[in-house]
Motif scaffolding. Structure first.
Motif, PDB file in Angstrom:
ATOM      1  N   THR A  41     -57.837  79.809 -14.325  1.00  0.00           N
ATOM      2  CA  THR A  41     -57.005  80.685 -15.150  1.00  0.00           C
ATOM      3  C   THR A  41     -57.752  80.928 -16.460  1.00  0.00           C
ATOM      4  OG1 THR A  41     -55.824  79.019 -16.455  1.00  0.00           O
ATOM      5  CG2 THR A  41     -54.983  79.467 -14.242  1.00  0.00           C
ATOM      6  N   MET A  42     -57.661  82.149 -16.962  1.00  0.00           N
ATOM      7  CA  MET A  42     -58.360  82.431 -18.214  1.00  0.00           C
ATOM      8  C   MET A  42     -57.600  83.444 -19.057  1.00  0.00           C
ATOM      9  SD  MET A  42     -62.188  83.887 -19.040  1.00  0.00           S
ATOM     10  CE  MET A  42     -63.153  82.447 -18.731  1.00  0.00           C
ATOM     11  N   PHE A  43     -57.598  83.185 -20.341  1.00  0.00           N
ATOM     12  CA  PHE A  43     -57.083  84.156 -21.301  1.00  0.00           C
ATOM     13  C   PHE A  43     -58.291  84.631 -22.095  1.00  0.00           C
ATOM     14  CE2 PHE A  43     -55.533  85.581 -25.342  1.00  0.00           C
ATOM     15  CZ  PHE A  43     -54.296  86.179 -25.066  1.00  0.00           C
ATOM     16  N   TYR A  44     -58.469  85.950 -22.191  1.00  0.00           N
ATOM     17  CA  TYR A  44     -59.572  86.433 -23.020  1.00  0.00           C
ATOM     18  C   TYR A  44     -59.022  87.343 -24.109  1.00  0.00           C
ATOM     19  CZ  TYR A  44     -64.266  87.421 -24.453  1.00  0.00           C
ATOM     20  OH  TYR A  44     -65.412  87.481 -25.193  1.00  0.00           O
ATOM     21  N   GLY A  45     -59.353  87.021 -25.346  1.00  0.00           N
ATOM     22  CA  GLY A  45     -58.884  87.824 -26.456  1.00  0.00           C
ATOM     23  C   GLY A  45     -60.049  88.286 -27.307  1.00  0.00           C
ATOM     24  N   SER A  46     -59.835  89.409 -27.961  1.00  0.00           N
ATOM     25  CA  SER A  46     -60.892  89.966 -28.786  1.00  0.00           C
ATOM     26  C   SER A  46     -60.258  90.409 -30.105  1.00  0.00           C
ATOM     27  CB  SER A  46     -61.490  91.142 -28.008  1.00  0.00           C
ATOM     28  OG  SER A  46     -62.431  91.793 -28.768  1.00  0.00           O
ATOM     29  N   TYR A  47     -60.648  89.731 -31.172  1.00  0.00           N
ATOM     30  CA  TYR A  47     -60.038  90.001 -32.485  1.00  0.00           C
ATOM     31  C   TYR A  47     -60.979  90.866 -33.319  1.00  0.00           C
ATOM     32  CZ  TYR A  47     -57.302  88.982 -36.698  1.00  0.00           C
ATOM     33  OH  TYR A  47     -56.509  89.084 -37.807  1.00  0.00           O
ATOM     34  N   ASP A  48     -60.490  92.037 -33.673  1.00  0.00           N
ATOM     35  CA  ASP A  48     -61.303  92.934 -34.487  1.00  0.00           C
ATOM     36  C   ASP A  48     -60.972  92.669 -35.959  1.00  0.00           C
ATOM     37  OD1 ASP A  48     -62.502  95.012 -35.852  1.00  0.00           O
ATOM     38  OD2 ASP A  48     -62.266  96.400 -34.167  1.00  0.00           O
ATOM     39  N   SER A  49     -61.918  92.086 -36.683  1.00  0.00           N
ATOM     40  CA  SER A  49     -61.611  91.669 -38.055  1.00  0.00           C
ATOM     41  C   SER A  49     -61.621  92.854 -39.027  1.00  0.00           C
ATOM     42  CB  SER A  49     -62.603  90.596 -38.512  1.00  0.00           C
ATOM     43  OG  SER A  49     -63.909  91.131 -38.547  1.00  0.00           O
ATOM     44  N   ARG A  50     -62.037  94.037 -38.549  1.00  0.00           N
ATOM     45  CA  ARG A  50     -62.031  95.189 -39.453  1.00  0.00           C
ATOM     46  C   ARG A  50     -60.631  95.781 -39.561  1.00  0.00           C
ATOM     47  NH1 ARG A  50     -66.712  97.921 -36.157  1.00  0.00           N
ATOM     48  NH2 ARG A  50     -65.195  97.154 -34.663  1.00  0.00           N
ATOM     49  N   ASP A  51     -59.947  95.957 -38.422  1.00  0.00           N
ATOM     50  CA  ASP A  51     -58.588  96.519 -38.516  1.00  0.00           C
ATOM     51  C   ASP A  51     -57.495  95.502 -38.119  1.00  0.00           C
ATOM     52  OD1 ASP A  51     -58.971  96.343 -35.819  1.00  0.00           O
ATOM     53  OD2 ASP A  51     -58.697  98.475 -35.395  1.00  0.00           O
TER      54      ASP A  51
ATOM     55  N   PRO B 295     -48.918  89.564 -17.576  1.00  0.00           N
ATOM     56  CA  PRO B 295     -49.133  89.366 -16.141  1.00  0.00           C
ATOM     57  C   PRO B 295     -50.609  89.479 -15.780  1.00  0.00           C
ATOM     58  CG  PRO B 295     -48.223  91.547 -16.557  1.00  0.00           C
ATOM     59  CD  PRO B 295     -48.260  90.848 -17.878  1.00  0.00           C
ATOM     60  N   GLY B 296     -50.993  88.840 -14.705  1.00  0.00           N
ATOM     61  CA  GLY B 296     -52.386  88.899 -14.256  1.00  0.00           C
ATOM     62  C   GLY B 296     -52.620  87.778 -13.274  1.00  0.00           C
ATOM     63  N   LEU B 297     -53.331  88.074 -12.213  1.00  0.00           N
ATOM     64  CA  LEU B 297     -53.568  87.073 -11.171  1.00  0.00           C
ATOM     65  C   LEU B 297     -54.715  86.144 -11.577  1.00  0.00           C
ATOM     66  CD1 LEU B 297     -52.800  86.220  -8.255  1.00  0.00           C
ATOM     67  CD2 LEU B 297     -54.534  87.815  -7.431  1.00  0.00           C
ATOM     68  N   VAL B 298     -54.608  84.869 -11.191  1.00  0.00           N
ATOM     69  CA  VAL B 298     -55.684  83.921 -11.488  1.00  0.00           C
ATOM     70  C   VAL B 298     -57.018  84.396 -10.900  1.00  0.00           C
ATOM     71  CG1 VAL B 298     -54.213  81.898 -11.661  1.00  0.00           C
ATOM     72  CG2 VAL B 298     -55.082  82.574  -9.448  1.00  0.00           C
ATOM     73  N   LEU B 299     -58.105  83.942 -11.493  1.00  0.00           N
ATOM     74  CA  LEU B 299     -59.439  84.336 -11.029  1.00  0.00           C
ATOM     75  C   LEU B 299     -59.750  83.652  -9.700  1.00  0.00           C
ATOM     76  CD1 LEU B 299     -61.489  83.844 -14.336  1.00  0.00           C
ATOM     77  CD2 LEU B 299     -60.465  85.968 -13.496  1.00  0.00           C
ATOM     78  N   GLY B 300     -60.373  84.389  -8.804  1.00  0.00           N
ATOM     79  CA  GLY B 300     -60.881  83.752  -7.594  1.00  0.00           C
ATOM     80  C   GLY B 300     -59.996  83.876  -6.375  1.00  0.00           C
TER      81      GLY B 300
ATOM     82  N   PHE C  14     -45.860  79.688 -10.269  1.00  0.00           N
ATOM     83  CA  PHE C  14     -46.295  80.811  -9.427  1.00  0.00           C
ATOM     84  C   PHE C  14     -46.255  82.122 -10.205  1.00  0.00           C
ATOM     85  CE2 PHE C  14     -45.379  77.740  -6.123  1.00  0.00           C
ATOM     86  CZ  PHE C  14     -46.339  78.026  -5.156  1.00  0.00           C
ATOM     87  N   LYS C  15     -45.257  82.209 -11.112  1.00  0.00           N
ATOM     88  CA  LYS C  15     -45.063  83.439 -11.879  1.00  0.00           C
ATOM     89  C   LYS C  15     -46.211  83.618 -12.879  1.00  0.00           C
ATOM     90  CE  LYS C  15     -42.248  86.637 -13.819  1.00  0.00           C
ATOM     91  NZ  LYS C  15     -42.358  87.937 -13.177  1.00  0.00           N
ATOM     92  N   ILE C  16     -46.487  82.575 -13.664  1.00  0.00           N
ATOM     93  CA  ILE C  16     -47.533  82.653 -14.687  1.00  0.00           C
ATOM     94  C   ILE C  16     -48.870  83.021 -14.069  1.00  0.00           C
ATOM     95  CG2 ILE C  16     -48.971  81.256 -16.242  1.00  0.00           C
ATOM     96  CD1 ILE C  16     -46.507  79.711 -16.997  1.00  0.00           C
ATOM     97  N   THR C  17     -49.180  82.401 -12.939  1.00  0.00           N
ATOM     98  CA  THR C  17     -50.491  82.594 -12.342  1.00  0.00           C
ATOM     99  C   THR C  17     -50.585  83.902 -11.554  1.00  0.00           C
ATOM    100  OG1 THR C  17     -49.674  81.191 -10.575  1.00  0.00           O
ATOM    101  CG2 THR C  17     -51.114  80.162 -12.183  1.00  0.00           C
TER     102      THR C  17
ATOM    103  N   SER D 157     -54.988  88.518 -19.506  1.00  0.00           N
ATOM    104  CA  SER D 157     -54.840  87.160 -18.992  1.00  0.00           C
ATOM    105  C   SER D 157     -54.965  87.136 -17.478  1.00  0.00           C
ATOM    106  CB  SER D 157     -53.481  86.599 -19.402  1.00  0.00           C
ATOM    107  OG  SER D 157     -53.254  85.364 -18.730  1.00  0.00           O
ATOM    108  N   ALA D 158     -55.697  86.140 -16.987  1.00  0.00           N
ATOM    109  CA  ALA D 158     -55.790  85.929 -15.542  1.00  0.00           C
ATOM    110  C   ALA D 158     -54.970  84.694 -15.225  1.00  0.00           C
ATOM    111  CB  ALA D 158     -57.239  85.744 -15.125  1.00  0.00           C
TER     112      ALA D 158
END
Lengths: 336, 109
Positions: A206-216, A245-250, B90-93, A223-224
């Motif tokens: 599972t992964m959360f990826y965030g990108s913070y733009d410090s200019r604005d 929502p987002g499915l786990v990786l793999g 199951f929901k989160i993933t 999220s996976a």
């Protein structure tokens, strides 16, 4: 053979002494003798053998039936001797493995290490503690010269060595992506294909990826299947779940990830974590989400790094200093 | 904690009734039981979660493997009577989107 012979003489003297005096001192020496024998890896049946020989020398007239019973005892103890030797060699192997794993854990630390960037606009607190030697959680910061801070938080399902190996693979896949395509949904889609192709079917990430733009001061994220993070509104002193929502990786190669964007106000915080935080238990009781949030809230006035340190200490105490799962907590706060 | 697994068969369906906790210790046993069932073409594997009050991510891994196996072998999997805490996982993933999960109990959304 000479040492054993010496031992035999020694044992015989001790035995003689004890039979004569029935003295505590002789018993104490017997204990020392057995300790020394263990150090020299002498098995229990050998000691019985020494005992029989000593008796024979001391009492040549020993009745037959005692002699026979001692031989019987000797036979019975032989299996213990074999088990003892096996135990010894397993212990050596275990020590070997332990040191190999600790070498691997150190390598992993070096490979996956990430530097918390010092940025005027954003204050960062980050803490990741493995439950066992190797960490299945992962977080990474990248700060580019355009003023964008990328943050990845991931959790490999499965623990220990396999999870750690998988994490290293992900880290290198991420490093190899061209910098142009650093948007969260693109990164997750690419990683999903890497994991799907390369990892055992019951393993996923599972992964959360965030990108913070410090200019604005906008925060883009995808999220996976990762544990939802929280957005803290300073003016209302309230949390809002970052539920994406987002499915786990793999799991499925054809997964795409939706990207969201949020404006971050001054003093507000973004809290990212892994399920090692939300799945804390006190005895048989689960810690509810509200409790996690109220603990974070109680430290919200502190600097970001102190918040994560204090929250960790709180849950460590609550669980009697026994972590069931890897624990990762990251706090970002807009400063200016 | 422990996990008991009961298996029964009726026509083309294998019913798995679980009771206890699915975690790193019990997941291997569950995997050994469920995977062979998903390898039979045309079979539906129905897993009853009513008495599962805790599952961790290792358990999810078992159901992901099982799901992949149903796709390979033309079988089906259905999870029923799930408690809210387990359903949340199951929901989160995102797995509720791709796994057939029916009739949750205790307001499992």
């Amino acid at each position: 053979m000479s040492t054993l012979k010496l031992d035999l003489e020694n044992y015989k003297e001790l035995l003689k002494e004890y039979i004569r005096t029935k003295d505590e001192q002789a018993l104490y020496q017997a204990e020392q003798f057995s300790k020394q024998s263990m150090q020299q890896k002498i098995s229990p049946d050998e000691i019985i053998n020494v005992h029989i020989q000593s008796l024979q020398e001391m009492y040549p007239e020993m009745p037959d039936y005692i002699q026979a019973s001692l031989n019987f005892l000797l036979e019975t103890m032989i299996s213990y001797g074999v088990a003892y030797q096996e135990h010894q060699s397993l212990r050596e192997k275990q020590l070997e493995l332990k040191s190999e794993i600790s070498v691997a854990a150190n390598m992993q630390k070096t490979l996956l290490s990430t530097v918390k960037p010092e940025i005027d606009e954003i204050e960062i607190g980050a803490l990741s503690v493995p439950a066992k030697q190797m960490n299945g959680d992962y977080h990474h910061f990248v700060y580019d010269d355009q003023g964008t801070l990328g943050i990845a938080v991931a959790d490999v399902i499965g623990k220990g060595v396999p999870a750690a190996l998988c994490m290293s693979m992900i880290k290198y896949a991420m490093d190899s992506f061209p910098e142009m395509r650093m948007d969260p949904s693109g990164i997750l889609s690419s990683l999903n294909r890497v994991v799907e192709r390369n990892v055992d079917s019951s393993m996923f990430v599972t992964m959360f990826y965030g990108s913070y733009d410090s200019r604005d001061h906008t925060f883009s994220y995808s999220s996976a299947g990762h544990e939802p993070g929280f957005y803290y509104h300073q003016d209302k002193d309230e949390f809002e779940e970052i539920d994406v929502p987002g499915l786990v990786l793999g799991v499925s190669a054809e997964t795409s990830y939706t990207q969201y964007k949020k404006k971050v106000e001054k003093g507000d915080m973004i809290i990212l974590l892994t399920d090692g935080v939300t799945e804390c238990r006190q005895g048989d009781r689960f810690i509810e989400q509200e409790e996690v949030l109220s603990v974070i809230k109680s430290y919200a006035h502190l600097p970001a790094q102190e918040i994560v340190d204090q929250v960790y200490k709180y849950f460590e105490r609550l669980q009697d200093f026994y972590l069931r799962d890897d624990f990762t907590l990251i706090v970002l706060r807009r400063n200016v | 904690m422990n996990l008991t697994i009961d298996v029964s068969n009726k026509e083309n369906t294998a019913y798995l009734t679980l009771a206890g906790e699915v975690d790193a210790f019990t997941a291997p046993k569950l995997k050994e039981t469920i995977l062979p069932l998903t390898r039979e073409e045309g079979q539906t594997v129905e897993v009853d979660f009513a008495n599962v009050d805790y599952m961790d991510s290792t358990g999810l891994g078992v159901f992901i493997s099982a799901l992949k196996s149903t796709k390979e072998h033309n079988s089906e999997m259905k999870l029923v009577h799930m408690q809210e805490r387990v359903y949340r996982l199951f929901k989160i993933t995102g797995l509720t989107e791709i796994i057939n999960i029916e009739s949750t109990v205790q307001g499992g959304m």
